[in-house]
Design an enzyme around this catalytic site. Structure first.
Site, PDB file in Angstrom:
ATOM      1  N   GLY A  32      69.549  94.544  27.189  1.00  0.00           N
ATOM      2  CA  GLY A  32      68.345  94.863  27.956  1.00  0.00           C
ATOM      3  C   GLY A  32      67.729  93.738  28.737  1.00  0.00           C
ATOM      4  CB  CYS A  87      84.159 100.052  22.254  1.00  0.00           C
ATOM      5  SG  CYS A  87      83.971 101.427  23.414  1.00  0.00           S
TER       6      CYS A  87
END
Lengths: 249, 302
Positions: free
Chosen positions: B243, B130
């Site tokens: 994506g 993260c």
């Protein structure tokens, strides 16, 4: 929740401010003012986020709804150039709107592109026999819109920051001059305006917030606002309308 | 739908499509839109030991064919997630992959030990990538030794298989993959790429200044990284992401060697994207005349 709505008209009604009328059956279920539509601005990959836009008018009989937006970034500029007859991919109705109560006389305060949802709210209040007074603030004369529409619903005062139209100053300068006893206020506009109202109004009220949103349905945690207990509320799914004092501005 | 069924450690997937962590919260909102049992699995939002408030706003910004986010791991804490969010998900016939985050090794092991005992958690996804928190997260994922040490510690306490989510913000992803791949049961890749967008005044738009870039813009980066890792490690299970919004994207990810895929940002563009992709993949496998979706697995380098 996902609907295809047909564009019936797109019109520039003030400087870079566009009014778009959409038609679709879902309007029959859109009974609460202050909710929003979340619009996909491109069927391709270039825009991955939808644009949350408030609803200025719903006509269930004609199955139309009206949105008003400022063409500011890439997405809203694309929307302003859309063609009549195109279909828009819309998530709606989203969010919690303004609760209606049976008051005698209420004050509606809008700032800039926060003005539109107050129109549908005012219509609904007037339909219930509640008297409405409107104070609408804009930066300049070229930004003013919907004055006639609000005038048809109740006393309407316009302020402009540069004094080119209506009273010079901010909405609060106008509110101070009003002698009516209001039971409640409803507001939508920039955070700084809402903060002043939240701190200065001695009656209860509801305020509607805008923020950059991701999903619009409460899953991405992008559009949060702090609450007095230190936790966060989600503007899209807990709001966008909050009771005065419910959130920290 | 057996042509789409995939088995990887801990996970018996009806199909190889699942929502990615952070883009689906804990499923409650999506359960009002469609039956969550249709999904291959659900990667729930990251859990930390203590509740986390996350970063100031603005937290998201759109970019060309993508978006930046810096939510900062806002979550109600592992205990609350086990008692409420995972409980709610029990009524669906879908395996849960619990994303585990922390700032120190002890945080990770505490969360992993607790959450891996929940009956519907079938695997962990170790979040060492993260980019939006000051401590922990990405710092574990950009150094081979610390990534390996953390994976070992979590693996020791977890009751279910452990997948490690790799960061693309590294010089050599194969090196990290090989390091943690010795210990982990599988890999998920890729997390977001660190990026920035400026406002009209030339200042960073996101309050955190930087955010994680996701969406179609990062797909070529992800494909290449998985293509490299898969050839270096032919057997490790890989769940690919980055994506994905169309069935062709899914095929591309399987083609570079993924066992299954996760869909992230596209859930915001179209909240119905996961069931839509599952139906489209089912139809495409038939059109292509495949006996199983994995018939094309790895075809990019074969």
């Amino acid at each position: 929740m996902k609907h295809l709505m047909r564009i019936l008209s797109v019109e520039e009604i003030a400087d870079n401010i566009f009014e778009m009328v959409l038609s679709g059956e879902i309007t029959k279920e859109m009974k609460v003012s202050g909710q929003f539509v979340h619009i996909r601005v491109s069927p391709y990959t270039e825009n991955v986020l939808r644009r949350p836009i408030s609803i200025a008018n719903v006509d269930a009989d004609k199955e139309t709804l009206t949105i008003i937006f400022r063409a500011e970034g890439d997405g809203t500029t694309k929307m302003s150039k859309m063609q009549v007859g195109d279909d828009l991919d819309v998530l709606t109705p989203l969010g919690n709107g303004y609760p209606l109560e049976d008051f005698n006389h209420v004050l509606l305060v809008g700032g800039g592109i926060g003005v539109p949802p107050l129109h549908e709210l005012s219509k609904q209040l007037n339909a219930r026999g509640v008297k409405t007074t409107h104070v609408l603030g804009f930066n300049s004369k070229k930004d003013v819109f919907y004055e006639d529409e609000f005038n048809a619903l109740g006393d309407t005062y316009i302020t402009t920051a540069d004094g080119t139209y209506g009273k010079e100053g901010f909405v609060t300068d106008q509110i101070e001059l009003l002698e009516t006893e209001f039971d409640q206020f409803y507001a939508c506009g920039p955070k700084v305006m809402l903060k002043v109202l939240n701190d200065s109004m001695d009656i209860d009220g509801y305020i509607s917030l805008e923020e950059r949103m991701g999903c619009g349905i409460g899953v991405c945690y992008a559009c949060v606002v702090p609450k007095p207990d230190g936790s966060y509320a989600k503007i899209c799914s807990d709001g966008p309308v909050f009771k005065k004092g419910e959130i920290l501005l | 739908m057996s042509k789409l069924a995939v088995n990887i450690p801990g996970l018996s997937l009806k199909n190889p499509i699942m929502p990615a962590s952070g883009c689906f919260s804990f499923g409650q909102e999506f359960s009002e839109l469609y039956d969550l049992s249709r999904l291959g699995a659900i990667m729930i939002k990251a859990a930390t030991h203590q509740p986390r408030l996350g970063n100031p706003t603005p937290r998201v910004a759109e970019t060309a064919s993508g978006m930046l986010n810096a939510i900062g791991l806002q979550n109600p804490g592992v205990d609350h997630i086990i008692e409420h969010e995972l409980k709610f998900l029990e009524k669906f016939d879908v395996p849960i992959i619990a994303n585990v985050a922390g700032t120190a090794i002890e945080d990770y092991t505490e969360v992993a030990e607790k959450i891996s005992q929940a009956p519907n958690v079938h695997a962990l996804e170790l979040n060492i990538s993260c980019p939006n928190v000051k401590e922990g997260g990405i710092q574990f994922g950009t150094n081979v030794e610390s990534a390996v040490r953390l994976t070992e510690s979590v693996k020791r306490v977890s009751k279910v298989p452990v997948y490690v989510k790799l960061s693309p913000n590294v010089t050599n992803i194969v090196e990290i993959a090989q390091g943690v791949g010795e210990i982990a049961d599988g890999l998920t890749m890729i997390n977001t790429l660190v990026g920035m967008r400026l406002d009209k005044n030339g200042k960073p738009l996101i309050a955190n200044k930087t955010g994680g870039l996701s969406g179609p813009a990062i797909k070529p980066v992800a494909l290449n990284m998985i293509y490299q890792v898969r050839q270096a490690m032919p057997d490790i299970p890989i769940i690919g992401m980055g994506g994905i919004s169309t069935v062709d994207d899914v095929l591309d990810y399987i083609s570079v060697g993924c066992d299954a895929v996760a869909v992230g940002t596209a859930n915001f563009t179209d909240p119905y994207v996961c069931p839509t992709l599952i139906d489209a993949l089912d139809a495409r496998v038939a059109t292509m005349g495949l006996s199983h979706i994995h018939d094309i697995k790895g075809r990019a380098y074969q």
